[in-house]
Design a protein around this motif. Structure first.
Motif, PDB file in Angstrom:
ATOM      1  N   GLY A  51       0.832  -1.191   0.000  1.00  0.00           N
ATOM      2  CA  GLY A  51       0.000   0.000   0.000  1.00  0.00           C
ATOM      3  C   GLY A  51       0.867   1.241   0.000  1.00  0.00           C
TER       4      GLY A  51
ATOM      5  N   LYS B 285      -3.403   6.514   6.058  1.00  0.00           N
ATOM      6  CA  LYS B 285      -2.147   6.436   5.301  1.00  0.00           C
ATOM      7  C   LYS B 285      -1.389   7.754   5.403  1.00  0.00           C
TER       8      LYS B 285
ATOM      9  N   ASP C   4       3.452  -2.865   4.091  1.00  0.00           N
ATOM     10  CA  ASP C   4       2.966  -4.214   3.804  1.00  0.00           C
ATOM     11  C   ASP C   4       2.943  -5.007   5.103  1.00  0.00           C
TER      12      ASP C   4
ATOM     13  N   ASP D  20      -2.484  -0.037  -4.027  1.00  0.00           N
ATOM     14  CA  ASP D  20      -3.390   1.077  -3.716  1.00  0.00           C
ATOM     15  C   ASP D  20      -2.564   2.311  -3.348  1.00  0.00           C
TER      16      ASP D  20
ATOM     17  N   LEU E 260      -9.472   1.765   0.593  1.00  0.00           N
ATOM     18  CA  LEU E 260      -9.818   0.447   0.074  1.00  0.00           C
ATOM     19  C   LEU E 260     -11.301   0.151   0.319  1.00  0.00           C
TER      20      LEU E 260
END
Length: 206
Positions: A54, A108, A121, A146, A152
């Motif tokens: 990600g 994020k 990850d 992503d 998501l």
């Protein structure tokens, strides 16, 4: 050197086969650690965490490759082996070892602000710890799936089973509960295909 390649998903394992002996850990840190130990039992000389990741850095797009210099794993910082990483591509930056999928773009962004990590990850921290216990070279090769700015859909968190495969019935059940996620699922599928193609190209060049 015979490399042991640890992945989360079975689909990733197929892509990593040209690099060495591969084992899928099912997509969670404990499974990744077990896969790494199994590979060491088979006689490998180095470990590689391989697959999708990600994005945390907003500058990275689906398909961008990350070969980190370090893996940030809680309070631990694992340095990757320069000689092994150089076989996989240009080495640089930080990869964050996660314990669960980070699904929300805002989360994020917070992780990027706090750590400066390029991507996250679930396997690399566990594999790095196993490598350190056995005094074995370790590296990671990850492709962004992503991107940082995209959250998501719910199916992405429920469709995977414990073996590292995508369960169609789980995915369909999630879509039935949340039909509005279909456009996000289509976008995620497109990004995942881009990331897998990038990994395949990189593996061919190793």
């Amino acid at each position: 050197m015979t490399l042991g390649i640890v992945t989360g998903l079975i689909a990733e394992a197929r892509l990593g086969c040209p690099l060495g002996l591969v084992r899928a850990g099912g997509g969670l840190p404990d499974g990744a650690a077990a896969a790494a130990e199994w590979l060491i039992g088979q006689g490998v000389d180095g470990l590689v965490s391989f697959g999708l990741a990600g994005g945390l850095d907003p500058a990275l797009s689906p398909g961008d490759i990350v070969v980190p210099e370090t893996v940030l794993d809680g309070d631990l910082v694992h340095a990757t082996a320069p000689s092994l990483s150089s076989r996989l591509g240009l080495r640089g930056g930080v990869l964050l070892a996660g314990t669960a999928v980070v699904a929300i773009a805002l989360e994020k962004a917070k992780l990027f602000a706090r750590t400066g990590a390029l991507a996250i990850d679930l396997e690399s921290g566990a594999v790095a710890r196993v490598a350190a216990r056995h005094a074995m070279p370790f590296a990671a090769l990850r492709a962004i799936c992503d991107p940082a700015g995209r959250s998501l859909p719910p199916a992405a968190l429920t469709a995977q089973d414990g073996r590292g495969a995508i369960g169609l019935l789980r995915l369909l059940a999630s879509v039935a509960r949340h039909p509005s996620q279909v456009p996000s699922l289509v976008a995620l599928g497109r990004d995942a295909a881009t990331a897998r193609a990038a990994l395949k190209r990189r593996v061919r060049g190793v």
